[in-house]
Design a protein around this motif. Structure first.
Motif, PDB file in Angstrom:
ATOM      1  N   ASN A 235     -13.025  -0.125  -6.084  1.00 64.82           N
ATOM      2  CA  ASN A 235     -13.433   0.711  -4.956  1.00 64.82           C
ATOM      3  C   ASN A 235     -14.926   1.020  -5.011  1.00 64.82           C
ATOM      4  OD1 ASN A 235     -10.776   1.260  -3.661  1.00 64.82           O
ATOM      5  ND2 ASN A 235     -10.321   2.215  -5.626  1.00 64.82           N
ATOM      6  N   ARG A 253     -14.087   8.884  -8.543  1.00 68.25           N
ATOM      7  CA  ARG A 253     -13.398   8.546  -7.291  1.00 68.25           C
ATOM      8  C   ARG A 253     -12.507   7.335  -7.538  1.00 68.25           C
ATOM      9  NH1 ARG A 253     -16.682   6.333  -2.124  1.00 68.25           N
ATOM     10  NH2 ARG A 253     -16.842   4.592  -3.588  1.00 68.25           N
ATOM     11  N   ASP A 255      -9.675   6.308  -6.026  1.00 64.48           N
ATOM     12  CA  ASP A 255      -9.003   5.651  -4.902  1.00 64.48           C
ATOM     13  C   ASP A 255      -9.941   5.267  -3.766  1.00 64.48           C
ATOM     14  OD1 ASP A 255      -9.644   8.121  -3.924  1.00 64.48           O
ATOM     15  OD2 ASP A 255      -7.613   8.666  -3.290  1.00 64.48           O
ATOM     16  N   LYS A 257     -11.492   7.251  -1.829  1.00 60.30           N
ATOM     17  CA  LYS A 257     -11.457   8.224  -0.740  1.00 60.30           C
ATOM     18  C   LYS A 257     -11.750   9.651  -1.207  1.00 60.30           C
ATOM     19  CE  LYS A 257      -8.049   5.555   1.906  1.00 60.30           C
ATOM     20  NZ  LYS A 257      -6.690   5.576   2.512  1.00 60.30           N
ATOM     21  N   THR A 258     -11.073  10.068  -2.266  1.00 57.34           N
ATOM     22  CA  THR A 258     -11.191  11.444  -2.753  1.00 57.34           C
ATOM     23  C   THR A 258     -11.753  11.450  -4.164  1.00 57.34           C
ATOM     24  OG1 THR A 258      -9.268  12.070  -1.420  1.00 57.34           O
ATOM     25  CG2 THR A 258      -9.978  13.611  -3.133  1.00 57.34           C
ATOM     26  N   ALA A 272     -13.801  15.283  -0.556  1.00 55.44           N
ATOM     27  CA  ALA A 272     -13.670  14.115   0.330  1.00 55.44           C
ATOM     28  C   ALA A 272     -14.924  13.261   0.185  1.00 55.44           C
ATOM     29  CB  ALA A 272     -13.494  14.560   1.776  1.00 55.44           C
ATOM     30  N   ALA A 274     -15.033   9.531   0.945  1.00 53.12           N
ATOM     31  CA  ALA A 274     -14.675   8.182   1.389  1.00 53.12           C
ATOM     32  C   ALA A 274     -15.933   7.362   1.660  1.00 53.12           C
ATOM     33  CB  ALA A 274     -13.813   8.251   2.640  1.00 53.12           C
ATOM     34  N   ARG A 275     -15.772   6.058   1.650  1.00 60.14           N
ATOM     35  CA  ARG A 275     -16.888   5.181   1.974  1.00 60.14           C
ATOM     36  C   ARG A 275     -17.383   5.477   3.385  1.00 60.14           C
ATOM     37  NH1 ARG A 275     -16.001  -1.015  -0.235  1.00 60.14           N
ATOM     38  NH2 ARG A 275     -16.113  -0.551  -2.455  1.00 60.14           N
TER      39      ARG A 275
END
Length: 314
Positions: A235, A253, A255, A257-258, A272, A274-275
């Motif tokens: 990721n 991070r 996943d 996302k978080t 939060a 995320a990309r």
């Protein structure tokens, strides 16, 4: 509204723009810059236009898209003008060049007659970019040159070219994607106990220009030893660990996302992270047209980073 001008030229495009302005009002008022998008004519073209339209809502501009078509075709220029709801807060001019007009050195000649007078120019290559954007024919017209090493066919080689051939005014979206990471890390160090960071660990995918850049940024700004290791996740940038006497500050991070922020003496926090969307990154880069010295220092700092081979668990 979309107006097609097949087998056209820039003079005809300018005349049509004047007609539209006289018929529907002076829609060019308030344009703060010209954004030139250089890409190939294909499936990604509309995504690039959508991203430029979204960014134009923050920066009203004229968007000129150089969509390079087939090189082996007969020389021809197909133009298209988009205004109103089809152009966000901008006006979009799509120039599809074929044959000799699809060559890289032909783009500047088509763009120059359509630039807004007395307004700065930004150039954006969403995919493959020239090795030296500042020496490219379109790049020489621009105060800001935006590339994206991650979207290149070989991201590692593209990133090394950005490092080697940097010139004031260059920037890359792999750097812009780090803005929220850098903000969180800076905020974490801006609270007690205000201890110096002794060393740092940065982990991410083996091919991740953003991971390289955050490692270079830490090395250049903190003057410490930074180790860059692969991570077990796929990721992008996954982990930054800053070591201090009282304990580690860790932003992880797993996943994509978080993120999880861990600091000594404080409860664990979820953030939060995320990309970021390309349109958000593009809008951020258009906020400033002066050289980004911190990005330049981060590029130089990559050479000070040591390499680890053992994957890090996030």
């Amino acid at each position: 509204m979309i107006i097609d001008l097949p087998s056209s030229n820039t003079s005809a495009v300018n005349r049509k723009l004047v007609e539209l302005r006289e018929a529907g009002g002076v829609f060019a008022l308030g344009r703060v810059l010209t954004l030139v998008v250089v890409t190939d004519d294909g499936p990604e073209l509309e995504r690039c236009i959508d991203a430029a339209n979204a960014a134009s809502r923050e920066h009203p501009c004229r968007v000129i898209v150089l969509a390079r078509g087939q090189r082996r075709a007969a020389p021809r220029l197909d133009a298209q003008i988009r205004v109103g709801g089809d152009a966000g807060a901008s006006e979009v001019i799509v120039l599809r060049g074929y044959g000799a007009l699809a060559a890289e050195d032909a783009g500047a000649g088509m763009v120059m007659p359509l630039l807004l007078p007395d307004a700065p120019v930004a150039a954006w290559w969403p995919g493959e970019a020239p090795a030296k954007p500042s020496e490219d024919a379109v790049g020489r017209l621009a105060q800001r040159r935006i590339t994206d090493a991650l979207s290149a066919r070989n991201p590692t080689r593209a990133f090394e070219q950005r490092r080697k051939d940097y010139a004031p005014g260059d920037t890359d979206l792999t750097w812009t994607r780090l803005t929220h990471w850098r903000a969180q890390l800076a905020a974490a160090l801006d609270v007690p106990p205000y201890e110096p960071v002794t060393h740092a660990l940065v982990a991410g995918e083996p091919v991740s220009p953003s991971t390289e850049l955050v490692a270079g940024w830490l090395a250049s700004r903190l003057g410490i030893k930074v180790k860059r290791s692969p991570s077990e996740t796929a990721n992008g940038l996954s982990l930054v660990r800053l070591s201090r006497r009282s304990g580690n500050v860790e932003l992880a991070r797993p996943d994509g996302k978080t993120a999880r922020l861990v600091q000594p003496g404080q409860p664990e926090r979820l953030i939060a992270l995320a990309r970021r969307q390309v349109s958000d990154c593009l809008a951020e880069e258009l906020r400033r047209l002066d050289p980004d010295e911190v990005y330049e220092e981060a590029l130089a700092g990559v050479s000070q980073v040591t390499r680890g081979r053992t994957p890090v668990k996030v």
